[in-house]
Design an enzyme around this catalytic site. Sequence first.
Site, PDB file in Angstrom:
ATOM      1  N   THR B 136     -12.352  -8.071 -15.628  1.00 42.32           N
ATOM      2  CA  THR B 136     -12.130  -7.196 -16.044  1.00 42.32           C
ATOM      3  C   THR B 136     -11.747  -8.660 -17.478  1.00 42.32           C
ATOM      4  O   THR B 136     -11.453  -9.833 -17.620  1.00 42.32           O
ATOM      5  CB  THR B 136     -10.606  -7.825 -15.327  1.00 42.32           C
ATOM      6  OG1 THR B 136     -10.646  -6.684 -14.351  1.00 42.32           O
ATOM      7  CG2 THR B 136      -9.902  -7.443 -16.215  1.00 42.32           C
ATOM      8  N   PHE B 166      -6.793 -11.808 -14.932  1.00 37.73           N
ATOM      9  CA  PHE B 166      -6.675 -11.430 -13.693  1.00 37.73           C
ATOM     10  C   PHE B 166      -7.789 -11.277 -12.943  1.00 37.73           C
ATOM     11  O   PHE B 166      -8.121 -10.994 -11.861  1.00 37.73           O
ATOM     12  CB  PHE B 166      -6.600 -10.359 -13.821  1.00 37.73           C
ATOM     13  CG  PHE B 166      -6.142  -9.484 -14.903  1.00 37.73           C
ATOM     14  CD1 PHE B 166      -4.426 -10.065 -15.156  1.00 37.73           C
ATOM     15  CD2 PHE B 166      -5.367  -8.292 -14.431  1.00 37.73           C
ATOM     16  CE1 PHE B 166      -3.696  -9.850 -16.339  1.00 37.73           C
ATOM     17  CE2 PHE B 166      -5.036  -7.938 -16.586  1.00 37.73           C
ATOM     18  CZ  PHE B 166      -3.719  -8.411 -16.702  1.00 37.73           C
ATOM     19  N   THR B 168      -9.138 -13.559 -10.005  1.00 36.92           N
ATOM     20  CA  THR B 168      -9.445 -13.989  -8.321  1.00 36.92           C
ATOM     21  C   THR B 168     -10.017 -14.924  -7.899  1.00 36.92           C
ATOM     22  O   THR B 168     -11.303 -14.745  -8.300  1.00 36.92           O
ATOM     23  CB  THR B 168      -9.139 -12.680  -7.312  1.00 36.92           C
ATOM     24  OG1 THR B 168      -8.490 -11.345  -7.714  1.00 36.92           O
ATOM     25  CG2 THR B 168      -8.595 -13.111  -5.924  1.00 36.92           C
ATOM     26  N   GLU B 253     -16.128  -2.539  -2.407  1.00 36.71           N
ATOM     27  CA  GLU B 253     -15.381  -3.152  -3.150  1.00 36.71           C
ATOM     28  C   GLU B 253     -14.188  -2.512  -2.405  1.00 36.71           C
ATOM     29  O   GLU B 253     -13.134  -2.699  -2.481  1.00 36.71           O
ATOM     30  CB  GLU B 253     -15.181  -3.966  -5.043  1.00 36.71           C
ATOM     31  CG  GLU B 253     -13.454  -4.228  -5.130  1.00 36.71           C
ATOM     32  CD  GLU B 253     -14.028  -5.204  -6.162  1.00 36.71           C
ATOM     33  OE1 GLU B 253     -15.155  -5.231  -6.454  1.00 36.71           O
ATOM     34  OE2 GLU B 253     -12.685  -4.651  -7.185  1.00 36.71           O
ATOM     35  N   GLN B 290      16.466  10.651  15.371  1.00 28.09           N
ATOM     36  CA  GLN B 290      15.112  10.825  14.846  1.00 28.09           C
ATOM     37  C   GLN B 290      14.788  11.262  13.474  1.00 28.09           C
ATOM     38  O   GLN B 290      13.409  11.118  13.300  1.00 28.09           O
ATOM     39  CB  GLN B 290      15.092  12.437  14.989  1.00 28.09           C
ATOM     40  CG  GLN B 290      15.648  13.113  15.782  1.00 28.09           C
ATOM     41  CD  GLN B 290      15.990  14.669  16.014  1.00 28.09           C
ATOM     42  OE1 GLN B 290      16.233  14.844  15.460  1.00 28.09           O
ATOM     43  NE2 GLN B 290      15.508  15.287  17.500  1.00 28.09           N
ATOM     44  N   GLN B 347      12.074  -0.303   3.435  1.00 29.10           N
ATOM     45  CA  GLN B 347      14.053   1.032   3.700  1.00 29.10           C
ATOM     46  C   GLN B 347      14.872   0.595   5.145  1.00 29.10           C
ATOM     47  O   GLN B 347      15.583   0.187   5.692  1.00 29.10           O
ATOM     48  CB  GLN B 347      13.364   1.909   3.782  1.00 29.10           C
ATOM     49  CG  GLN B 347      14.776   3.191   3.620  1.00 29.10           C
ATOM     50  CD  GLN B 347      15.656   2.775   2.314  1.00 29.10           C
ATOM     51  OE1 GLN B 347      14.760   1.672   1.486  1.00 29.10           O
ATOM     52  NE2 GLN B 347      16.870   3.407   2.120  1.00 29.10           N
ATOM     53  N   HIS B 349      13.663  -2.227   7.206  1.00 28.51           N
ATOM     54  CA  HIS B 349      14.307  -3.236   7.527  1.00 28.51           C
ATOM     55  C   HIS B 349      15.330  -3.184   7.094  1.00 28.51           C
ATOM     56  O   HIS B 349      16.597  -4.857   7.614  1.00 28.51           O
ATOM     57  CB  HIS B 349      13.650  -4.376   7.205  1.00 28.51           C
ATOM     58  CG  HIS B 349      11.711  -4.605   8.241  1.00 28.51           C
ATOM     59  ND1 HIS B 349      10.724  -3.619   8.365  1.00 28.51           N
ATOM     60  CD2 HIS B 349      11.952  -5.712   8.624  1.00 28.51           C
ATOM     61  CE1 HIS B 349       9.648  -3.994   9.131  1.00 28.51           C
ATOM     62  NE2 HIS B 349      10.358  -5.391   9.207  1.00 28.51           N
ATOM     63  N   GLU B 378      -5.841   6.025 -10.852  1.00 30.04           N
ATOM     64  CA  GLU B 378      -5.977   6.786 -11.670  1.00 30.04           C
ATOM     65  C   GLU B 378      -7.457   7.560 -12.028  1.00 30.04           C
ATOM     66  O   GLU B 378      -8.021   8.696 -12.088  1.00 30.04           O
ATOM     67  CB  GLU B 378      -5.599   7.256 -13.127  1.00 30.04           C
ATOM     68  CG  GLU B 378      -3.550   7.377 -13.002  1.00 30.04           C
ATOM     69  CD  GLU B 378      -2.842   6.356 -12.200  1.00 30.04           C
ATOM     70  OE1 GLU B 378      -3.248   5.061 -12.046  1.00 30.04           O
ATOM     71  OE2 GLU B 378      -2.298   6.452 -11.776  1.00 30.04           O
TER      72      GLU B 378
END
Lengths: 249, 388
Positions: B136, B166, B168, B253, B290, B347, B349, B378
Amino acid sequence: MKVLVAVKRVIDFNVKARVKPDGSGIDLANVKMSMNPFDEIAVEEAIRMKEAGKATEIVAVSVGPQQASETIRTALAMGADRGILVKNDGPVEPLAVAKILKGIVDAEKPNLVILGKQAIDDDSNQTGQMLAALLNWPQGTFASKVAMEADSVSVTREIDGGLQTVKLKLPAIVTTDLRLNEPRYASLPNIMKAKKKPIDEKTPADYGVDVAPRLKVVKTAEPAGRKAGVKVDSVAALVDKLKNEAGVI
Amino acid sequence: MLDKSATPTRSIYFSEEHEQLRAQVRRFVENEVKPHGLQWEEQGYVPREVLQKMGSLGFLGIRYPAEYGGSEMDTLGTVVLAEELGRSTFGGFAITVLVHTDMASVHIFNAGSPALKDKFMPDVVAGKKIVAVCVTEPFAGSDVKGIRTTARREGNDYVINGSKTFITNGVHADLYCVAAKTDPKAQPSQSVSMLLVEKGNSGLKVARPLDKHGWRSSDTAELHFDNCRVPAENILGQEGRGFYAIMKNFQNERTTIGAMCIGECSAALELTLDWVKSREAFGAPLWSKQAIRQRLAELAGKVEAGRQLVYHAAWLDARGFDATKEVSMVKAYCGELVNEVMYDCVQFHGGLGFMRESAIERMSRDARVQAIGGGATEVMLEEVAKRM
């Protein structure tokens, strides 16, 4: 010197055990099973003896269903040399296990047998002691330190109120406590090598042992949940409750 | 016919050795990762000793040959590793390891000369040399053919110029597999080559460590190559074939990321289940509602479907089948799914899920990139569509 190590397949210590809805026991369906942690310590101790040149062969034994071969395989991946699986599908009580182990000891003639002090499923804490009695061998239970000498072994034991060291003449029985050592990881190359190590399959009948249970489980129940406590607003109120409600002072 | 006498495992895909590997990695994660992960998040990288310890246990050489210290397992071994590391709740830790094992070092192993492999692979497998892959750029991500970094041939050397971002493991790696255009005039697909650059090369500069939304225990860098000279024998594969090597390695990957996502989803659901069963609201645990338990049950089903898709794609690959379509599905599905799972887990939590002290807060940040890195959703869906 040959060392025999007993390993048991039990519910993994990380799993929250659940009682079956009908109370007939613990639900083991689809539950992760692993080697009893005390037995891992036993395997580790045997491997350390071998690495120190004080043991020449380590034999890992399990009594249980076919899947207990996985437990033996884990011991082999850690460093044991070969395995013996005594196949039995139902429950086996400590006395029956001790009798089977005695049969194996008679055949294999090890100088030392190392067992976990108890298994985390039923916490019986009996097999090692029963095996020592059946063989009429000296025993060092709850070991937190084991030192091999030429024809004896010194075992430091965790007892109420401190440590006690006993010296046992070989052959002998040792059962492990949690603080004896920290078991190693099985490395992936050793996992692959363990595939080739032999596991003999036997049955309790090969050792003339009847494994029929002598105890009957009447009911298994969850422990009662703890109730929330109460807050008191003064020491006087606390003393009053301890005296009059709890009746402890 | 199914051999019922063999030790039964609960999956058609895994052998006893896979399951033993899983148990050992899980134990390693519990004992050696989880207690220290917060500190690594703070410092922004995983200590080298941890990676070396994993190397000594064989976790970094699952599929590499024994002559390099590897264990010659298959794609499903990689899946076990990625899934279990995903369960650690520290995505930054997991990606540090998985970029090394399954996204970067594969370039050296698959395309490097025997001499290069003999020189570096044993240290790669042992965790003594950590690898990064640099594709990248500021102006090209998923569009690999659009990279602008060049590698000009000069005598017995290549001279690399350009920027990567970017990346890693970019700050602390020892070896960088760098994509560069060796023939900018050629057709885009024939113009890219992969070159190995060692840390310490005076032409390689770590321009800056990058400050990320998640994966904070992973070091990520922008790199500058300024007349970075490497010997011609450092080329990984044939000149001009780099694009194809990158596309091929992307398959691994993406499978790896899919498995990592599934591990993350499982850990998140377990954490949330524990929480909703103990947290009381309106006089009963949240689990008694529920709306909550059905949503968690639904997510559990989706995660299980994703898990089986990952396993299946890995199995196809292990058997030597082309699995590009399935792997693209894996990446598209799991990268989105992990975000869906994290959204609901945060949510459920409640306020705690918004607090930095909760694992789920970190996991929700770590999840976001899974729909982006290694092929954006995409792009993955286009790969699937092309094959429909």
